[in-house]
Motif scaffolding. Structure first.
Motif, mmCIF file in Angstrom:
data_model
loop_
_atom_site.group_PDB
_atom_site.id
_atom_site.type_symbol
_atom_site.label_atom_id
_atom_site.label_comp_id
_atom_site.label_asym_id
_atom_site.label_seq_id
_atom_site.Cartn_x
_atom_site.Cartn_y
_atom_site.Cartn_z
ATOM 1 N N VAL A 110 82.231 -25.507 -19.822
ATOM 2 C CA VAL A 110 81.647 -24.117 -19.173
ATOM 3 C C VAL A 110 81.304 -24.389 -17.614
ATOM 4 O O VAL A 110 80.992 -25.534 -17.319
ATOM 5 C CB VAL A 110 80.205 -24.004 -19.818
ATOM 6 C CG1 VAL A 110 79.479 -22.987 -19.187
ATOM 7 C CG2 VAL A 110 80.237 -23.863 -21.487
ATOM 8 N N ASP A 111 81.932 -23.307 -17.053
ATOM 9 C CA ASP A 111 82.033 -23.304 -15.636
ATOM 10 C C ASP A 111 80.376 -23.114 -15.315
ATOM 11 O O ASP A 111 79.798 -22.024 -15.711
ATOM 12 C CB ASP A 111 82.941 -22.195 -14.880
ATOM 13 C CG ASP A 111 82.920 -22.501 -13.343
ATOM 14 O OD1 ASP A 111 81.814 -22.747 -12.713
ATOM 15 O OD2 ASP A 111 83.994 -22.520 -12.973
ATOM 16 N N CYS A 112 79.629 -24.246 -14.653
ATOM 17 C CA CYS A 112 78.221 -24.087 -14.208
ATOM 18 C C CYS A 112 78.152 -22.755 -13.299
ATOM 19 O O CYS A 112 77.085 -22.317 -13.244
ATOM 20 C CB CYS A 112 77.627 -25.238 -13.642
ATOM 21 S SG CYS A 112 77.577 -26.610 -14.957
ATOM 22 N N ASP A 170 71.013 -24.715 -16.195
ATOM 23 C CA ASP A 170 70.722 -23.310 -15.794
ATOM 24 C C ASP A 170 72.382 -22.580 -16.606
ATOM 25 O O ASP A 170 72.221 -21.656 -17.146
ATOM 26 C CB ASP A 170 71.187 -23.058 -14.345
ATOM 27 C CG ASP A 170 70.195 -23.268 -13.579
ATOM 28 O OD1 ASP A 170 68.979 -23.248 -14.211
ATOM 29 O OD2 ASP A 170 70.148 -23.229 -12.237
ATOM 30 N N ALA A 171 73.286 -23.335 -16.642
ATOM 31 C CA ALA A 171 74.423 -23.118 -17.324
ATOM 32 C C ALA A 171 74.229 -22.711 -18.852
ATOM 33 O O ALA A 171 74.511 -21.742 -19.418
ATOM 34 C CB ALA A 171 75.446 -23.928 -17.242
ATOM 35 N N LEU A 172 73.503 -23.892 -19.358
ATOM 36 C CA LEU A 172 73.073 -23.725 -20.815
ATOM 37 C C LEU A 172 72.167 -22.637 -21.034
ATOM 38 O O LEU A 172 72.210 -22.049 -22.010
ATOM 39 C CB LEU A 172 72.649 -24.988 -21.274
ATOM 40 C CG LEU A 172 72.765 -25.430 -22.803
ATOM 41 C CD1 LEU A 172 74.385 -25.600 -23.022
ATOM 42 C CD2 LEU A 172 72.217 -26.853 -22.942
ATOM 43 N N SER A 173 71.289 -22.673 -20.163
ATOM 44 C CA SER A 173 70.119 -21.507 -20.465
ATOM 45 C C SER A 173 70.821 -20.235 -20.526
ATOM 46 O O SER A 173 70.565 -19.262 -21.428
ATOM 47 C CB SER A 173 69.114 -21.394 -19.595
ATOM 48 O OG SER A 173 68.620 -22.725 -19.093
ATOM 49 N N SER A 174 71.700 -19.878 -19.582
ATOM 50 C CA SER A 174 72.393 -18.492 -19.565
ATOM 51 C C SER A 174 73.404 -18.361 -20.800
ATOM 52 O O SER A 174 73.343 -17.222 -21.300
ATOM 53 C CB SER A 174 72.688 -18.337 -18.085
ATOM 54 O OG SER A 174 74.421 -18.135 -18.231
ATOM 55 N N VAL A 204 72.999 -19.379 -23.782
ATOM 56 C CA VAL A 204 71.964 -19.121 -24.751
ATOM 57 C C VAL A 204 71.400 -17.816 -24.844
ATOM 58 O O VAL A 204 71.240 -17.084 -25.834
ATOM 59 C CB VAL A 204 70.749 -20.215 -24.989
ATOM 60 C CG1 VAL A 204 69.785 -19.927 -26.016
ATOM 61 C CG2 VAL A 204 71.500 -21.780 -25.151
ATOM 62 N N LYS A 205 70.945 -17.578 -23.643
ATOM 63 C CA LYS A 205 70.358 -16.195 -23.593
ATOM 64 C C LYS A 205 71.268 -14.999 -23.569
ATOM 65 O O LYS A 205 71.029 -13.731 -24.125
ATOM 66 C CB LYS A 205 69.751 -16.040 -22.149
ATOM 67 C CG LYS A 205 68.274 -16.464 -21.830
ATOM 68 C CD LYS A 205 67.755 -16.279 -20.553
ATOM 69 C CE LYS A 205 66.807 -17.477 -20.239
ATOM 70 N NZ LYS A 205 66.841 -17.746 -18.852
ATOM 71 N N THR A 206 72.693 -15.064 -23.087
ATOM 72 C CA THR A 206 73.546 -13.998 -23.145
ATOM 73 C C THR A 206 74.246 -13.677 -24.308
ATOM 74 O O THR A 206 75.064 -12.857 -24.649
ATOM 75 C CB THR A 206 74.301 -14.079 -22.094
ATOM 76 O OG1 THR A 206 75.150 -15.229 -21.745
ATOM 77 C CG2 THR A 206 73.582 -13.906 -20.673
ATOM 78 N N VAL A 207 74.670 -15.092 -25.160
ATOM 79 C CA VAL A 207 75.641 -15.054 -26.021
ATOM 80 C C VAL A 207 74.886 -14.988 -27.453
ATOM 81 O O VAL A 207 74.275 -15.943 -27.878
ATOM 82 C CB VAL A 207 76.620 -16.210 -26.148
ATOM 83 C CG1 VAL A 207 77.681 -16.209 -27.183
ATOM 84 C CG2 VAL A 207 77.295 -16.335 -24.634
ATOM 85 N N PRO A 208 75.473 -13.927 -28.199
ATOM 86 C CA PRO A 208 74.524 -13.820 -29.648
ATOM 87 C C PRO A 208 75.285 -15.011 -30.659
ATOM 88 O O PRO A 208 76.526 -15.414 -30.279
ATOM 89 C CB PRO A 208 75.364 -12.402 -30.269
ATOM 90 C CG PRO A 208 76.356 -12.221 -29.291
ATOM 91 C CD PRO A 208 76.196 -12.698 -27.985
ATOM 92 N N GLY A 252 65.287 -21.506 -29.311
ATOM 93 C CA GLY A 252 65.231 -22.887 -28.986
ATOM 94 C C GLY A 252 66.215 -23.705 -29.621
ATOM 95 O O GLY A 252 66.490 -24.804 -29.239
ATOM 96 N N GLU A 253 66.256 -23.130 -30.997
ATOM 97 C CA GLU A 253 67.114 -24.181 -31.708
ATOM 98 C C GLU A 253 68.577 -24.314 -31.345
ATOM 99 O O GLU A 253 69.088 -25.232 -31.152
ATOM 100 C CB GLU A 253 67.133 -23.618 -33.390
ATOM 101 C CG GLU A 253 67.993 -24.895 -34.169
ATOM 102 C CD GLU A 253 68.203 -23.913 -35.537
ATOM 103 O OE1 GLU A 253 67.615 -22.819 -35.925
ATOM 104 O OE2 GLU A 253 68.796 -24.561 -36.331
#
Lengths: 286, 338
Positions: A145-147, A251-255, A257-261, A229-230
């Motif tokens: 994943v490109d940060c 930041d990369a991981l949060s985004s 998790v937030k954007t991908v179903p 969260g999981e």
């Protein structure tokens, strides 16, 4: 090092040196058509523990820029596996440019499905099957994943088919794409398979992740939603460099998790799994 | 490329990397990683116009060093919290001290374990606090090794943190008790410098004495290029302070480390062009050349070369660490168990 082979996989260049010719010949045949690299990101070394072990009961030590202190040697017959493990090791210990997820990925229509989960969940087999059925295989083991952009980079190394999965592909794909069958490895029987030409031709094209799946083999077919969260925690466990990347990794991981179903899927057999993947893909694109 | 001089040249004169072709860069990167100097190199060449692939690799190395810096400071903070109310000075050593003190030697430094030094009479209390309150535990449960550490070494048996998987080495002096020189551990503590958070670092001359002791009196020269790079950076940070060389000379004498410190300075000067003082460095000795050959013993694949010379230095490190009879007993016990 006596022998050398260089290749680029996705955005990552490798230089592999070896005391023996044989493993590199196998690599060169299976990675034919992968670009060269002038200044590799990582160096892998396959070497004899003692000079005479080049000839007498030859055994391969895996080393390189990044090494584990107490790695065990492997039989020379498993040299191809040793080279693959050496590349894995560099990625797992040394990758600092991309968030590295232990996940497989396939692309269709400019977007990617990511599959991750415990060892034996089937992510590698499923991505390889998708790769033979109209998808572009992006990688069966690591996803990058490109940060900065959040895009997913392909890392289409040889697919490492294990045990029962081998039979799913033998006879189905061109025999020239297979490496030798390696029995009695630490992970059972392994046979390497070259990704198809489309996967190789397009490996430098990053795409947007659009669906994240946690497959699980050996259960009745089921689809479950997962809480953010999981998902987040399980992805941190699936990453080798999440901590090392600090805030950028977070930041990369949060985004992601937030954007991908995201869905967890259980499946009793691969055909069911593929049907579930296609079904969820269609739903997520609506 | 048949030895590590490419790395030394790049560190000493960063602009020289502009003349490297891609094979030169490939070798340089592998050597720098093997010598744990990739981060230091990456900061030295930062801002230069380099090939795109080299720019990316150097940025990766800086990212990695930044992570190690953050992790080292966090481990130090964890130790501070576990030991804070014991009322003993806790002195950071090596890489962690360099980054905590904001010294040039800390820039891009790779840092592994946390090394601290405490007064000898506080060892028991420190060990108990780390285990009972800090969450550290012993790495090896081997009676011989444990007893060996406690009777003969300059540090406790290594402790590892249960959750964070990070090691801490608790020193009470800077050389094994069996080594011939006996550094003045009380003076190390007495002259240490407190920081705002209550942790200490060694006075700069003592830092140099420690680095030299580690390199020559104890070690087999593994990591020597990095060690001498530390010494180079420390000298450059402090040599303009009035009386610095006199103090360094006095401290080296006091710790019975005048010879190792002198040799370290001479080698650093040869390798990195370190500013040194002739009185402290002493006159060049015949052995210096062997040291240089050993320090350069690595090829463009990052592989160790000159095996016999490496082995000779390895034997020497054991020879220096303990008297002959004890060495024989030690090696026999180790051999019997292996």
């Amino acid at each position: 090092m006596r022998h050398e082979f260089r290749l680029t996989v996705g955005p990552v260049g490798f230089r592999i040196g070896s005391d023996w010719r044989e493993p590199l010949d196998r690599l060169a045949a299976l990675y034919d058509g992968y670009p060269e690299t002038a200044l590799p990101d990582f160096t892998v070394r396959l070497f004899a523990q003692r000079p005479w072990r080049r000839f007498i009961r030859p055994s391969v030590m895996i080393g390189g820029d990044y090494m584990l202190p107490d790695a065990a040697p492997m039989a020379l017959a498993h040299g191809l596996l040793a080279a693959e493990m050496g590349m894995n090791l560099q990625m797992a210990l040394g990758q600092r440019r991309y968030l590295l997820l232990h996940a497989s990925a396939a692309e269709k229509g400019g977007k990617a499905v990511l599959m991750t989960g415990a060892s034996g969940a089937g992510k590698s087999t499923l991505s390889a099957l998708l790769g033979e059925r109209g998808w572009r295989l992006m990688g069966d083991e690591f996803a990058l994943v490109d940060c900065e952009t959040g895009l997913l980079h392909a890392f289409p190394r040889l697919v490492s088919l294990k045990n029962e999965a081998i039979a799913l592909f033998e006879g189905q794909v061109d025999a020239r794409r297979f490496g030798p069958k390696l029995s009695d490895t630490p992970k059972g029987t392994i046979r390497h398979m070259r990704p198809n030409d489309e996967a190789v031709a397009h490996m430098a094209e990053p795409v947007k992740p659009a669906l994240l799946l946690f497959p699980r083999f050996g259960h009745e077919a089921a689809v479950r939603p997962m809480g953010a969260g999981e998902v987040f925690v399980r992805l941190t466990q699936a990453s080798t460099n999440y901590v090392a990347l600090g805030e950028a990794g977070f930041d990369a991981l949060s985004s992601l998790v937030k954007t991908v179903p995201t869905r967890a899927i259980d499946y009793p057999d691969t055909e069911t799994a593929l049907r579930l993947v296609e079904q969820l893909w269609t739903e997520s694109s609506l | 490329m048949n030895d590590a001089s490419a790395l030394v040249r790049a560190l000493r004169d960063p602009a020289s990397v502009k003349s490297l072709d891609s094979d030169g860069w490939t070798a340089l990167v592998s050597i720098a990683r093997a010598e744990q100097l990739a981060g230091s190199l990456a900061y030295q060449v930062q801002g230069l116009e380099l090939p795109a692939a080299a720019v990316r690799l150097m940025a990766d190395a800086r990212r990695s060093a930044e992570h190690q810096r953050r992790q080292a400071l966090w481990e130090a903070e964890m130790a501070r919290r576990a030991l804070g109310d014991l009322d003993v000075p806790v002195i950071l050593l090596k890489g962690t001290a360099y980054v905590a003190a904001g010294l040039s030697a800390g820039i891009g430094r790779s840092i592994g374990d946390l090394d601290i030094l405490v007064p000898r009479d506080a060892l028991d209390a420190v060990e108990r606090a780390l285990i009972e309150r800090g969450g550290w535990e012993w790495v090896k449960e081997d009676e011989y090794d444990d007893a060996y550490y406690r009777d003969h070494m300059h540090e406790l048996p290594p402790l590892i943190h249960k959750e964070r998987d990070r090691m801490i080495d608790v020193h009470h002096t800077i050389l094994p008790r069996t080594a011939k020189p006996t550094p003045d551990a009380q003076a190390l503590v007495a002259d240490s410098v407190p920081m705002a958070n209550g942790l200490h670092f060694l006075s700069p001359p003592d830092m140099i004495c420690h680095a030299a002791a580690h390199l020559f009196a104890d070690g087999d020269l593994a990591g020597g290029l990095r060690n001498l790079w530390d010494i180079d950076r420390l000298c450059r940070d402090f040599f303009t302070q009035p009386g610095f060389w006199e103090t360094l000379g006095e401290r080296a004498e006091r710790h019975e480390l005048a010879k190792p410190v002198g040799r370290a300075l001479r080698l650093a000067e040869t390798l990195y062009g370190t500013p040194v003082d002739g009185d402290v460095a002493g006159r060049a000795r015949a052995g210096d050349g062997l040291y240089l050959r050993r320090l350069f013993a690595r090829d463009g694949w990052g592989c160790e070369t000159r095996k016999p010379l490496r082995f000779a230095f390895y034997l020497r490190s054991h020879w220096l660490r303990m008297p002959p009879l004890m060495l024989a007993r030690h090696l026999f016990t180790k051999w019997r168990k292996a």
